[in-house]
Write a protein that holds these residues in place. Structure first.
Motif, PDB file in Angstrom:
ATOM      1  N   LEU A  79     -23.792  36.044   9.391  1.00 27.07           N
ATOM      2  CA  LEU A  79     -24.279  37.271   7.973  1.00 27.07           C
ATOM      3  C   LEU A  79     -25.333  37.219   7.672  1.00 27.07           C
ATOM      4  CD1 LEU A  79     -21.544  36.656   5.480  1.00 27.07           C
ATOM      5  CD2 LEU A  79     -21.450  38.466   7.177  1.00 27.07           C
ATOM      6  N   VAL A  80     -26.211  36.428   7.877  1.00 26.91           N
ATOM      7  CA  VAL A  80     -27.612  35.429   8.128  1.00 26.91           C
ATOM      8  C   VAL A  80     -27.755  36.815   9.318  1.00 26.91           C
ATOM      9  CG1 VAL A  80     -29.084  34.427   7.658  1.00 26.91           C
ATOM     10  CG2 VAL A  80     -27.423  33.350   6.513  1.00 26.91           C
ATOM     11  N   SER A  81     -27.295  36.453  10.262  1.00 24.58           N
ATOM     12  CA  SER A  81     -27.898  36.780  11.491  1.00 24.58           C
ATOM     13  C   SER A  81     -28.214  38.674  11.781  1.00 24.58           C
ATOM     14  CB  SER A  81     -26.783  35.465  13.161  1.00 24.58           C
ATOM     15  OG  SER A  81     -27.831  34.728  13.086  1.00 24.58           O
ATOM     16  N   GLU A 123     -30.447  43.577  11.756  1.00 24.77           N
ATOM     17  CA  GLU A 123     -31.023  44.765  10.808  1.00 24.77           C
ATOM     18  C   GLU A 123     -32.326  44.509   9.640  1.00 24.77           C
ATOM     19  OE1 GLU A 123     -28.440  44.644   7.345  1.00 24.77           O
ATOM     20  OE2 GLU A 123     -26.426  45.347   9.087  1.00 24.77           O
ATOM     21  N   TRP A 124     -33.541  43.742   9.863  1.00 27.62           N
ATOM     22  CA  TRP A 124     -34.463  44.084   9.246  1.00 27.62           C
ATOM     23  C   TRP A 124     -35.832  43.887  10.167  1.00 27.62           C
ATOM     24  CZ3 TRP A 124     -35.628  45.811   4.550  1.00 27.62           C
ATOM     25  CH2 TRP A 124     -35.028  46.294   3.694  1.00 27.62           C
ATOM     26  N   LYS A 125     -35.557  43.909  11.655  1.00 26.11           N
ATOM     27  CA  LYS A 125     -36.381  43.914  12.607  1.00 26.11           C
ATOM     28  C   LYS A 125     -36.840  42.482  12.522  1.00 26.11           C
ATOM     29  CE  LYS A 125     -34.997  48.247  12.988  1.00 26.11           C
ATOM     30  NZ  LYS A 125     -34.223  48.688  14.536  1.00 26.11           N
ATOM     31  N   THR A 126     -35.936  41.586  11.916  1.00 24.33           N
ATOM     32  CA  THR A 126     -36.627  40.095  12.679  1.00 24.33           C
ATOM     33  C   THR A 126     -36.931  39.403  13.810  1.00 24.33           C
ATOM     34  OG1 THR A 126     -35.591  39.354  10.871  1.00 24.33           O
ATOM     35  CG2 THR A 126     -36.186  37.554  12.154  1.00 24.33           C
ATOM     36  N   PRO A 137     -21.353  36.704  19.366  1.00 26.06           N
ATOM     37  CA  PRO A 137     -21.805  37.649  20.744  1.00 26.06           C
ATOM     38  C   PRO A 137     -21.867  39.735  20.634  1.00 26.06           C
ATOM     39  CG  PRO A 137     -19.074  36.234  20.093  1.00 26.06           C
ATOM     40  CD  PRO A 137     -20.483  36.024  19.059  1.00 26.06           C
ATOM     41  N   PRO A 138     -22.042  40.045  19.799  1.00 25.93           N
ATOM     42  CA  PRO A 138     -22.865  41.304  19.435  1.00 25.93           C
ATOM     43  C   PRO A 138     -24.371  40.995  19.421  1.00 25.93           C
ATOM     44  CG  PRO A 138     -20.578  41.163  17.841  1.00 25.93           C
ATOM     45  CD  PRO A 138     -21.367  39.442  18.064  1.00 25.93           C
ATOM     46  N   ILE A 139     -24.765  39.943  18.648  1.00 29.99           N
ATOM     47  CA  ILE A 139     -25.714  39.868  18.618  1.00 29.99           C
ATOM     48  C   ILE A 139     -27.227  39.090  20.172  1.00 29.99           C
ATOM     49  CG2 ILE A 139     -28.812  38.445  18.274  1.00 29.99           C
ATOM     50  CD1 ILE A 139     -26.757  38.835  15.162  1.00 29.99           C
ATOM     51  N   ALA A 140     -25.671  38.694  20.831  1.00 26.65           N
ATOM     52  CA  ALA A 140     -26.675  38.572  22.339  1.00 26.65           C
ATOM     53  C   ALA A 140     -26.273  39.471  23.366  1.00 26.65           C
ATOM     54  CB  ALA A 140     -25.130  37.205  22.570  1.00 26.65           C
ATOM     55  N   LEU A 141     -25.423  39.809  22.237  1.00 24.58           N
ATOM     56  CA  LEU A 141     -25.601  41.235  24.024  1.00 24.58           C
ATOM     57  C   LEU A 141     -26.816  41.980  22.933  1.00 24.58           C
ATOM     58  CD1 LEU A 141     -24.075  42.645  25.877  1.00 24.58           C
ATOM     59  CD2 LEU A 141     -22.445  44.179  23.972  1.00 24.58           C
ATOM     60  N   ASN A 142     -26.720  42.014  22.516  1.00 20.43           N
ATOM     61  CA  ASN A 142     -27.962  43.045  21.513  1.00 20.43           C
ATOM     62  C   ASN A 142     -29.584  42.480  22.775  1.00 20.43           C
ATOM     63  OD1 ASN A 142     -26.447  45.043  20.598  1.00 20.43           O
ATOM     64  ND2 ASN A 142     -26.795  44.211  18.728  1.00 20.43           N
ATOM     65  N   PHE A 143     -29.746  41.175  22.417  1.00 25.50           N
ATOM     66  CA  PHE A 143     -30.796  40.160  22.650  1.00 25.50           C
ATOM     67  C   PHE A 143     -31.221  40.782  24.261  1.00 25.50           C
ATOM     68  CE2 PHE A 143     -31.110  36.725  19.786  1.00 25.50           C
ATOM     69  CZ  PHE A 143     -31.660  37.495  19.103  1.00 25.50           C
TER      70      PHE A 143
END
Length: 440
Positions: A6-8, A13-16, A47-53
């Motif tokens: 959730l933190v990730s 979302e805040w363009k970190t 996994p979703p964030i890894a795909l975005n990366f």
């Protein structure tokens, strides 16, 4: 905090990610870059964030370029990020494509780390990355099957063998993967003298004073070593003499390991017993020295089971799998003075404790049965690899004109009988080779 999904998601979302990339590009402080790369690695566990990366070309190019950093801690976080993304099917292809584009540069950087670093944690992370890349892309495997990589692996082995022996498993697996291609086999045979100390040294370490230590948990590492040794000894006949000359006890050690692997075939383990203390109940007319709450608390016990796991390339991981709570959260304890049974009522269940008779609680669970099945499967796999090795030796070499039979016959009689029995079941035609008397 960034390990929390959730933190990730909130950070993304805040363009970190853009901020962290800007920090990596502009900062001259190694610790700041390390932290920024570490946060990205933690976020990539989702996994979703890894795909975005992975779909972010700027991120991929920057991360791969960071492999040229001179800071060990930054490199550890960088290799961890790449390995994490490669381990996920959705993002794997994008990273393999990026590595292929700058293949020579990436290869040179990874080999330089393996050859030059004295940081065992970095060697561990880099070995894991190389192992992962070779395992998932056959084209890169063929391109990287060079003497340069073999030299890098052997140099890394010299560094970690004493300080971080678990990395040896990964290095052996890298060599094993190379042996699955024609190009890799040619390279291994070409560098036999460099590889033999690593492979035979590991096999010898499994045996102590000619008695095998436990093979449990090391089946894959031993299998990798035997597979590489199979290539070295059987692809080109003269290499058998090199193997026997390097350590004449190698074949006796392998037979010893084979015997241990055959013995490691556990059935369902005996259920563990837990004895529940019986509270003393008062006789008729006597006052109870224990309150109901005391009786309830006396029957409380818990159990935690840890299950160990092994990956290919090499190292072991432990995780808490289950917790069995016995007789906890008891809310009511009814004690009958005229009876020998105390009923302890708990959440939606009752545990009956009989006076002067300890109760046996079977705490075995499904995870324990699954663990036994895994151990049996791994032992059978190791047995098959070892039998294939000995069959290849007997098939490919002239036993009458080499030291092969003399070496095998120097083994313990029970191990030699076990080999003959196994050959009777699988390759009976090879039994006559064992009965050949060496010439001279």
């Amino acid at each position: 905090m960034s390990t929390n999904m959730l933190v990730s998601k909130y950070l993304e979302e805040w363009k970190t990610v853009d901020i962290l990339l800007d920090v990596i590009v502009k900062s001259n402080a190694p610790r700041v870059v390390e932290i920024a790369m570490g946060i990205l690695g933690n976020m990539a566990c989702s996994p979703p964030i890894a795909l975005n990366f992975s779909e972010n070309k700027q991120l991929r190019d920057l991360v791969l370029a960071t492999l040229g950093s001179s800071d060990a801690r930054t490199l550890i976080e960088t290799t961890r990020l790449i390995t994490t993304c490669l381990s996920m099917q959705a993002s794997q292809e994008l990273w393999l494509s990026a590595i292929s584009i700058g293949e020579k540069e990436v290869f040179d950087k990874l080999c330089f780390i393996l050859q030059s670093s004295t940081n065992c944690d970095l060697l561990h992370a880099t070995s894991n990355l190389v192992d992962t890349v070779l395992d998932v892309d056959e084209e890169i495997l063929n391109d990287w099957a060079t003497t340069t990589l073999i030299q890098a692996v052997t140099e890394a082995h010299k560094q970690v063998i004493k300080e971080k022996p678990e990395v040896v498993s990964m290095l052996l697996h890298i060599l094993n993967i190379l042996s699955t291609t024609d190009t890799g086999v040619e390279t291994l045979v070409e560098t036999t003298e460099s590889i033999l100390p690593l492979v035979i040294g590991y096999i010898s370490s499994v045996c102590e004073q000619d008695d095998v230590m436990s093979v449990r948990g090391r089946e894959h590492s031993i299998s990798s070593a035997v597979s590489v040794l199979d290539v070295l000894a059987n692809t080109s006949p003269p290499n058998l003499d090199a193997v026997l000359k390097h350590n004449p006890k190698t074949l006796p050690h392998l037979l010893c390991i084979l015997a241990a692997a055959k013995d490691t075939s556990p059935g369902p383990s005996e259920p563990k017993k837990m004895m529940i203390e019986q509270p003393t109940l008062p006789k008729n007319g006597e006052e109870s020295s224990s309150s109901p709450s005391d009786i309830a608390s006396a029957s409380q016990s818990d159990k935690k089971t840890e299950v160990s796991q092994h990956a290919p390339g090499g190292d072991e991981a432990s995780q808490d799998s289950s917790v069995a709570e016995v007789s906890q959260n008891a809310t009511v304890a009814e004690v009958s003075k005229d009876a020998s049974v105390a009923d302890v009522t708990q959440d939606a269940s009752a545990t009956k404790v009989t006076q002067n008779a300890p109760v046996e609680v079977d705490d075995s669970d499904d995870e324990e049965i699954e663990c036994v099945a895994v151990v049996t499967k791994e032992s059978n796999f190791l047995t098959d690899v070892l039998m294939e090795f000995f069959c290849n030796l007997l098939e490919n070499h002239d036993a009458g004109t080499s030291d092969l039979i003399s070496c095998i016959n120097s083994c313990k009689k029970e191990h030699l009988d076990m080999l003959k029995q196994s050959l009777t079941e699988t390759n009976p035609e090879l039994l006559q080779v064992l009965d050949t008397k060496p010439s001279g």
